[in-house]
Design a protein around this motif. Structure first.
Motif, PDB file in Angstrom:
ATOM      1  N   SER A  30     -13.917   9.616 -10.849  1.00  0.00           N
ATOM      2  CA  SER A  30     -14.750   8.443 -11.087  1.00  0.00           C
ATOM      3  C   SER A  30     -15.014   8.270 -12.582  1.00  0.00           C
ATOM      4  CB  SER A  30     -16.085   8.593 -10.351  1.00  0.00           C
ATOM      5  OG  SER A  30     -16.839   9.631 -10.949  1.00  0.00           O
ATOM      6  N   HIS A  31     -15.588   7.148 -12.919  1.00  0.00           N
ATOM      7  CA  HIS A  31     -16.013   6.877 -14.293  1.00  0.00           C
ATOM      8  C   HIS A  31     -17.004   7.950 -14.755  1.00  0.00           C
ATOM      9  CE1 HIS A  31     -17.424   4.747 -17.814  1.00  0.00           C
ATOM     10  NE2 HIS A  31     -18.623   4.626 -17.307  1.00  0.00           N
ATOM     11  N   ALA A  32     -17.903   8.364 -13.881  1.00  0.00           N
ATOM     12  CA  ALA A  32     -18.898   9.385 -14.228  1.00  0.00           C
ATOM     13  C   ALA A  32     -18.225  10.705 -14.608  1.00  0.00           C
ATOM     14  CB  ALA A  32     -19.871   9.603 -13.071  1.00  0.00           C
ATOM     15  N   ASP A  33     -17.121  11.048 -13.951  1.00  0.00           N
ATOM     16  CA  ASP A  33     -16.390  12.269 -14.298  1.00  0.00           C
ATOM     17  C   ASP A  33     -15.893  12.204 -15.743  1.00  0.00           C
ATOM     18  OD1 ASP A  33     -16.673  13.408 -11.710  1.00  0.00           O
ATOM     19  OD2 ASP A  33     -14.939  12.258 -11.004  1.00  0.00           O
ATOM     20  N   GLU A  63      -6.820  13.548  -5.458  1.00  0.00           N
ATOM     21  CA  GLU A  63      -6.598  12.646  -4.321  1.00  0.00           C
ATOM     22  C   GLU A  63      -6.540  11.178  -4.742  1.00  0.00           C
ATOM     23  OE1 GLU A  63      -5.820  13.729  -1.338  1.00  0.00           O
ATOM     24  OE2 GLU A  63      -6.043  15.779  -2.046  1.00  0.00           O
ATOM     25  N   GLY A  64      -7.128  10.871  -5.886  1.00  0.00           N
ATOM     26  CA  GLY A  64      -7.129   9.485  -6.336  1.00  0.00           C
ATOM     27  C   GLY A  64      -7.954   9.339  -7.595  1.00  0.00           C
ATOM     28  N   ILE A  65      -7.982   8.114  -8.102  1.00  0.00           N
ATOM     29  CA  ILE A  65      -8.735   7.822  -9.313  1.00  0.00           C
ATOM     30  C   ILE A  65      -9.208   6.382  -9.219  1.00  0.00           C
ATOM     31  CG2 ILE A  65      -6.605   7.259 -10.567  1.00  0.00           C
ATOM     32  CD1 ILE A  65      -7.979   8.413 -13.097  1.00  0.00           C
ATOM     33  N   LEU A  95       4.550  10.616  -6.298  1.00  0.00           N
ATOM     34  CA  LEU A  95       3.865   9.680  -7.186  1.00  0.00           C
ATOM     35  C   LEU A  95       3.357  10.372  -8.447  1.00  0.00           C
ATOM     36  CD1 LEU A  95       2.809   6.828  -7.705  1.00  0.00           C
ATOM     37  CD2 LEU A  95       0.748   7.441  -6.420  1.00  0.00           C
ATOM     38  N   GLN A  96       2.853  11.595  -8.328  1.00  0.00           N
ATOM     39  CA  GLN A  96       2.356  12.317  -9.498  1.00  0.00           C
ATOM     40  C   GLN A  96       3.480  12.568 -10.503  1.00  0.00           C
ATOM     41  OE1 GLN A  96       0.478  15.797  -7.811  1.00  0.00           O
ATOM     42  NE2 GLN A  96      -1.423  14.701  -7.397  1.00  0.00           N
ATOM     43  N   GLN A  97       4.649  12.906 -10.012  1.00  0.00           N
ATOM     44  CA  GLN A  97       5.788  13.136 -10.895  1.00  0.00           C
ATOM     45  C   GLN A  97       6.225  11.820 -11.549  1.00  0.00           C
ATOM     46  OE1 GLN A  97       9.116  15.025  -8.987  1.00  0.00           O
ATOM     47  NE2 GLN A  97      10.053  15.577 -10.920  1.00  0.00           N
ATOM     48  N   TRP A  98       6.234  10.756 -10.792  1.00  0.00           N
ATOM     49  CA  TRP A  98       6.615   9.447 -11.321  1.00  0.00           C
ATOM     50  C   TRP A  98       5.634   9.000 -12.412  1.00  0.00           C
ATOM     51  CZ3 TRP A  98       4.263   4.606 -11.267  1.00  0.00           C
ATOM     52  CH2 TRP A  98       5.081   3.549 -11.680  1.00  0.00           C
ATOM     53  N   MET A  99       4.327   9.193 -12.178  1.00  0.00           N
ATOM     54  CA  MET A  99       3.312   8.798 -13.157  1.00  0.00           C
ATOM     55  C   MET A  99       3.457   9.608 -14.453  1.00  0.00           C
ATOM     56  SD  MET A  99       1.740   6.242 -11.967  1.00  0.00           S
ATOM     57  CE  MET A  99       0.387   6.106 -13.112  1.00  0.00           C
ATOM     58  N   THR A 100       3.867  10.864 -14.329  1.00  0.00           N
ATOM     59  CA  THR A 100       4.102  11.690 -15.517  1.00  0.00           C
ATOM     60  C   THR A 100       5.249  11.099 -16.342  1.00  0.00           C
ATOM     61  OG1 THR A 100       3.317  13.663 -14.364  1.00  0.00           O
ATOM     62  CG2 THR A 100       4.659  14.016 -16.341  1.00  0.00           C
ATOM     63  N   ARG A 101       6.306  10.669 -15.674  1.00  0.00           N
ATOM     64  CA  ARG A 101       7.432  10.042 -16.385  1.00  0.00           C
ATOM     65  C   ARG A 101       6.996   8.768 -17.103  1.00  0.00           C
ATOM     66  NH1 ARG A 101      11.217  10.271 -11.580  1.00  0.00           N
ATOM     67  NH2 ARG A 101      11.669  12.464 -11.466  1.00  0.00           N
ATOM     68  N   VAL A 102       6.174   7.969 -16.442  1.00  0.00           N
ATOM     69  CA  VAL A 102       5.683   6.734 -17.054  1.00  0.00           C
ATOM     70  C   VAL A 102       4.855   7.059 -18.299  1.00  0.00           C
ATOM     71  CG1 VAL A 102       4.157   4.752 -16.721  1.00  0.00           C
ATOM     72  CG2 VAL A 102       5.772   5.389 -14.924  1.00  0.00           C
ATOM     73  N   ALA A 103       3.970   8.048 -18.191  1.00  0.00           N
ATOM     74  CA  ALA A 103       3.161   8.446 -19.346  1.00  0.00           C
ATOM     75  C   ALA A 103       4.048   8.913 -20.494  1.00  0.00           C
ATOM     76  CB  ALA A 103       2.179   9.542 -18.947  1.00  0.00           C
ATOM     77  N   ASP A 104       5.105   9.625 -20.183  1.00  0.00           N
ATOM     78  CA  ASP A 104       6.019  10.123 -21.212  1.00  0.00           C
ATOM     79  C   ASP A 104       6.733   8.975 -21.918  1.00  0.00           C
ATOM     80  OD1 ASP A 104       7.227  12.251 -22.670  1.00  0.00           O
ATOM     81  OD2 ASP A 104       9.029  12.062 -21.436  1.00  0.00           O
TER      82      ASP A 104
END
Length: 125
Positions: A30-33, A63-65, A95-104
């Motif tokens: 969450s935003h609070a985190d 689990e999500g954001i 999805l986690q692996q795909w998001m890592t590629r996008v960030a890279d």
């Protein structure tokens, strides 16, 4: 009070001007985190000229954001992106692996995905 555990645990080690940042994301962030985690990171970087930060991010229990937390993460990346030298993401693939590629692709940092924590640590050092 909720029985659902979520949040970010963070550890910071320093060796000269090099920082080693380890964090674990659990549940749905969450935003609070991010409001709690960001000042810790920023206070560690104060006074260091051109720090190089090596990150081990364990998202195996993520689990999500929330949309607001994703925006917080993006802002943090823009603000400190040049300071992150290598980012090792330990996750579950898909999805986690795909998001890592996008960030890279879209950041000056070097991001790499791992399903094995020891391989991630070996890559960082």
């Amino acid at each position: 009070m909720s029985d659902v555990i979520h949040g970010i645990s963070i550890g910071i080690e320093r060796n000269g001007d090099d920082f080693y940042l380890a964090f674990k994301a659990v549940g749905s962030l969450s935003h609070a985190d991010y409001q709690r985690m960001t000042p810790l990171l920023e206070s560690a970087l104060i006074g260091i000229r051109e720090p190089e930060v090596f990150v081990l991010a364990d998202i195996t229990e993520l689990e999500g954001i929330s949309l607001h937390a994703a925006w917080d993460d993006l802002k943090l990346g823009f603000k400190h992106g040049k300071e992150f030298k290598k980012v090792a993401i330990v996750g579950r693939g898909g999805l986690q692996q795909w998001m890592t590629r996008v960030a890279d692709w879209f950041t000056p940092d070097e991001f790499k995905f791992f399903e094995d924590k020891q391989q991630a640590l070996d890559w960082l050092t």
